[in-house]
Design a protein around this motif. Structure first.
Motif, PDB file in Angstrom:
ATOM      1  N   PHE A   1       0.884  -1.188   0.065  1.00 23.53           N
ATOM      2  CA  PHE A   1       0.143   0.059   0.014  1.00 23.53           C
ATOM      3  C   PHE A   1       1.089   1.335  -0.052  1.00 23.53           C
ATOM      4  O   PHE A   1       0.505   2.192  -0.797  1.00 23.53           O
ATOM      5  N   LEU A   2       2.024   1.325   0.998  1.00 23.35           N
ATOM      6  CA  LEU A   2       2.681   2.376   0.932  1.00 23.35           C
ATOM      7  C   LEU A   2       3.546   2.686  -0.475  1.00 23.35           C
ATOM      8  O   LEU A   2       3.695   3.645  -0.767  1.00 23.35           O
ATOM      9  N   THR A   3       3.844   1.413  -1.181  1.00 23.61           N
ATOM     10  CA  THR A   3       4.467   1.650  -2.465  1.00 23.61           C
ATOM     11  C   THR A   3       3.416   2.165  -3.495  1.00 23.61           C
ATOM     12  O   THR A   3       3.765   3.068  -4.266  1.00 23.61           O
ATOM     13  N   ILE A   4       2.181   1.763  -3.446  1.00 24.24           N
ATOM     14  CA  ILE A   4       1.020   2.128  -4.390  1.00 24.24           C
ATOM     15  C   ILE A   4       1.014   3.779  -4.296  1.00 24.24           C
ATOM     16  O   ILE A   4       0.824   4.612  -5.309  1.00 24.24           O
ATOM     17  N   VAL A   5       0.808   4.238  -2.903  1.00 23.81           N
ATOM     18  CA  VAL A   5       0.678   5.539  -2.818  1.00 23.81           C
ATOM     19  C   VAL A   5       1.779   6.432  -2.840  1.00 23.81           C
ATOM     20  O   VAL A   5       1.886   7.687  -2.743  1.00 23.81           O
ATOM     21  N   GLY A   6       3.080   5.821  -2.958  1.00 24.87           N
ATOM     22  CA  GLY A   6       4.143   6.766  -3.270  1.00 24.87           C
ATOM     23  C   GLY A   6       4.866   7.006  -1.757  1.00 24.87           C
ATOM     24  O   GLY A   6       5.625   7.956  -1.893  1.00 24.87           O
ATOM     25  N   VAL A   7       4.674   6.434  -0.907  1.00 22.81           N
ATOM     26  CA  VAL A   7       5.158   6.626   0.402  1.00 22.81           C
ATOM     27  C   VAL A   7       6.762   5.931   0.582  1.00 22.81           C
ATOM     28  O   VAL A   7       6.459   4.689   0.472  1.00 22.81           O
ATOM     29  N   GLN A   8       7.371   6.526   1.233  1.00 19.25           N
ATOM     30  CA  GLN A   8       8.659   6.203   1.299  1.00 19.25           C
ATOM     31  C   GLN A   8       8.702   4.937   2.407  1.00 19.25           C
ATOM     32  O   GLN A   8       8.108   5.438   3.260  1.00 19.25           O
ATOM     33  N   HIS A   9       9.398   3.824   2.411  1.00 20.81           N
ATOM     34  CA  HIS A   9       9.261   2.921   3.318  1.00 20.81           C
ATOM     35  C   HIS A   9      10.588   1.910   3.283  1.00 20.81           C
ATOM     36  O   HIS A   9      11.281   2.092   2.532  1.00 20.81           O
ATOM     37  N   PRO A  10      10.965   1.250   4.223  1.00 22.24           N
ATOM     38  CA  PRO A  10      12.074   0.645   4.339  1.00 22.24           C
ATOM     39  C   PRO A  10      12.045  -0.433   3.246  1.00 22.24           C
ATOM     40  O   PRO A  10      10.928  -0.974   2.789  1.00 22.24           O
ATOM     41  N   GLY A  11      13.101  -0.874   2.655  1.00 24.76           N
ATOM     42  CA  GLY A  11      13.035  -2.002   1.897  1.00 24.76           C
ATOM     43  C   GLY A  11      12.864  -3.360   2.206  1.00 24.76           C
ATOM     44  O   GLY A  11      12.228  -3.701   3.295  1.00 24.76           O
ATOM     45  N   VAL A  12      12.706  -4.171   1.042  1.00 28.50           N
ATOM     46  CA  VAL A  12      12.245  -5.373   1.183  1.00 28.50           C
ATOM     47  C   VAL A  12      13.252  -6.483   2.376  1.00 28.50           C
ATOM     48  O   VAL A  12      12.647  -7.139   3.149  1.00 28.50           O
ATOM     49  N   PHE A  13      14.439  -5.971   2.255  1.00 25.77           N
ATOM     50  CA  PHE A  13      15.559  -6.609   3.256  1.00 25.77           C
ATOM     51  C   PHE A  13      15.127  -6.365   4.819  1.00 25.77           C
ATOM     52  O   PHE A  13      14.910  -7.071   5.631  1.00 25.77           O
ATOM     53  N   ALA A  14      14.774  -4.988   5.082  1.00 23.51           N
ATOM     54  CA  ALA A  14      14.449  -4.587   6.561  1.00 23.51           C
ATOM     55  C   ALA A  14      13.125  -4.900   6.868  1.00 23.51           C
ATOM     56  O   ALA A  14      12.907  -5.318   7.861  1.00 23.51           O
ATOM     57  N   ALA A  15      12.092  -5.114   5.952  1.00 24.58           N
ATOM     58  CA  ALA A  15      10.720  -5.825   6.048  1.00 24.58           C
ATOM     59  C   ALA A  15      11.003  -7.336   6.541  1.00 24.58           C
ATOM     60  O   ALA A  15      10.416  -7.959   7.557  1.00 24.58           O
ATOM     61  N   VAL A  16      11.830  -8.016   5.713  1.00 26.50           N
ATOM     62  CA  VAL A  16      11.987  -9.368   6.062  1.00 26.50           C
ATOM     63  C   VAL A  16      12.718  -9.580   7.577  1.00 26.50           C
ATOM     64  O   VAL A  16      12.478 -10.518   8.210  1.00 26.50           O
ATOM     65  N   LEU A  17      13.738  -8.736   7.658  1.00 31.83           N
ATOM     66  CA  LEU A  17      14.438  -8.691   8.908  1.00 31.83           C
ATOM     67  C   LEU A  17      13.313  -8.303   9.981  1.00 31.83           C
ATOM     68  O   LEU A  17      13.439  -9.108  11.109  1.00 31.83           O
ATOM     69  N   HIS A  18      12.231  -7.545   9.840  1.00 32.11           N
ATOM     70  CA  HIS A  18      11.461  -7.066  10.803  1.00 32.11           C
ATOM     71  C   HIS A  18      10.630  -8.272  11.305  1.00 32.11           C
ATOM     72  O   HIS A  18      10.019  -8.610  12.360  1.00 32.11           O
ATOM     73  N   VAL A  19      10.091  -8.956  10.257  1.00 34.00           N
ATOM     74  CA  VAL A  19       9.206 -10.168  10.370  1.00 34.00           C
ATOM     75  C   VAL A  19       9.981 -11.250  10.985  1.00 34.00           C
ATOM     76  O   VAL A  19       9.618 -11.851  11.999  1.00 34.00           O
ATOM     77  N   LEU A  20      11.367 -11.593  10.898  1.00 34.95           N
ATOM     78  CA  LEU A  20      12.060 -12.578  11.370  1.00 34.95           C
ATOM     79  C   LEU A  20      12.343 -12.250  12.914  1.00 34.95           C
ATOM     80  O   LEU A  20      12.456 -13.226  13.683  1.00 34.95           O
ATOM     81  N   VAL A  21      12.823 -10.979  13.131  1.00 38.10           N
ATOM     82  CA  VAL A  21      12.872 -10.620  14.557  1.00 38.10           C
ATOM     83  C   VAL A  21      11.688 -10.652  15.220  1.00 38.10           C
ATOM     84  O   VAL A  21      11.516 -11.230  16.413  1.00 38.10           O
ATOM     85  N   THR A  22      10.537 -10.263  14.971  1.00 35.99           N
ATOM     86  CA  THR A  22       9.262 -10.278  15.576  1.00 35.99           C
ATOM     87  C   THR A  22       8.828 -11.785  15.658  1.00 35.99           C
ATOM     88  O   THR A  22       8.209 -12.075  16.711  1.00 35.99           O
ATOM     89  N   LEU A  23       9.066 -12.776  14.900  1.00 28.12           N
ATOM     90  CA  LEU A  23       8.785 -14.188  15.054  1.00 28.12           C
ATOM     91  C   LEU A  23       9.493 -14.729  15.982  1.00 28.12           C
ATOM     92  O   LEU A  23       9.139 -15.617  16.711  1.00 28.12           O
TER      93      LEU A  23
END
Length: 178
Positions: free
Chosen positions: A126-148
């Motif tokens: 959603f953030l990509t579609i509306v053009g809002v800057q967000h952390p990259g894919v690598f940061a998102a994967v790390l966030h998921v792994l650390v949360t799990l």
């Protein structure tokens, strides 16, 4: 006189709200000025997921939305996006765990992992579609792994310290609502 079950329900709701406020406060503290290479776990998600899958009536939808909206405002995220997506994930977990007294810890972790991965992915899309800057894919994967990785510890804390346990079979028939 107040019904003991109702009193217990409201006390655990207050405890949930208090712990969420402490988690938000701790995340806002400037503990270091250097940028982190590994994102921290989303403890707010972990706490809410444990409570939703173990005692859904102790974390009502209105309270969850209020906490997540407050977190959006304080963390300067797009207001309402994360609470809406998280609420969909929480309701998915609530439906999967509803009526179950024997969901294994591994199944619970897997269910939370699936929901959190879907929420993070939908948020990034959603953030990509509306053009809002967000952390990259690598940061998102790390966030998921650390949360799990943090989820089992939050689950153990909630079960053994806070006594947030699953309903017993005698409480599932509707005679006792807790």
């Amino acid at each position: 006189m107040v019904d003991p079950i109702t009193l217990r329900r409201y006390l655990y709701r207050a405890l949930f709200l208090f712990i969420c406020a402490v988690l938000i406060f701790l995340k806002l503290l400037p503990l270091t000025t250097e940028p982190r290479s590994i994102p921290g776990p989303d403890l707010l998600f972990c706490l809410t997921a444990v409570w939703i899958m173990r005692r859904p009536r102790w974390a009502p939808v209105g309270l969850i939305v209020l906490v997540h909206l407050l977190a959006d405002l304080l963390f300067m995220r797009p207001v309402g996006l994360w609470p809406a997506l998280a609420l969909l994930g929480y309701e998915f977990m609530r439906r999967q765990a509803e009526g179950s007294t024997e969901l294994s810890p591994l199944a619970e972790i897997a269910l939370a992992g699936i929901a959190f991965t879907a929420i993070v992915t939908a948020n990034a899309l959603f953030l990509t579609i509306v053009g809002v800057q967000h952390p990259g894919v690598f940061a998102a994967v790390l966030h998921v792994l650390v949360t799990l990785l943090a989820y089992p510890f939050v689950m153990a804390f909630c079960v053994f310290v806070l006594r947030v346990r699953r309903r017993r079979p005698s409480e599932l028939d509707g005679s006792v609502v807790a």
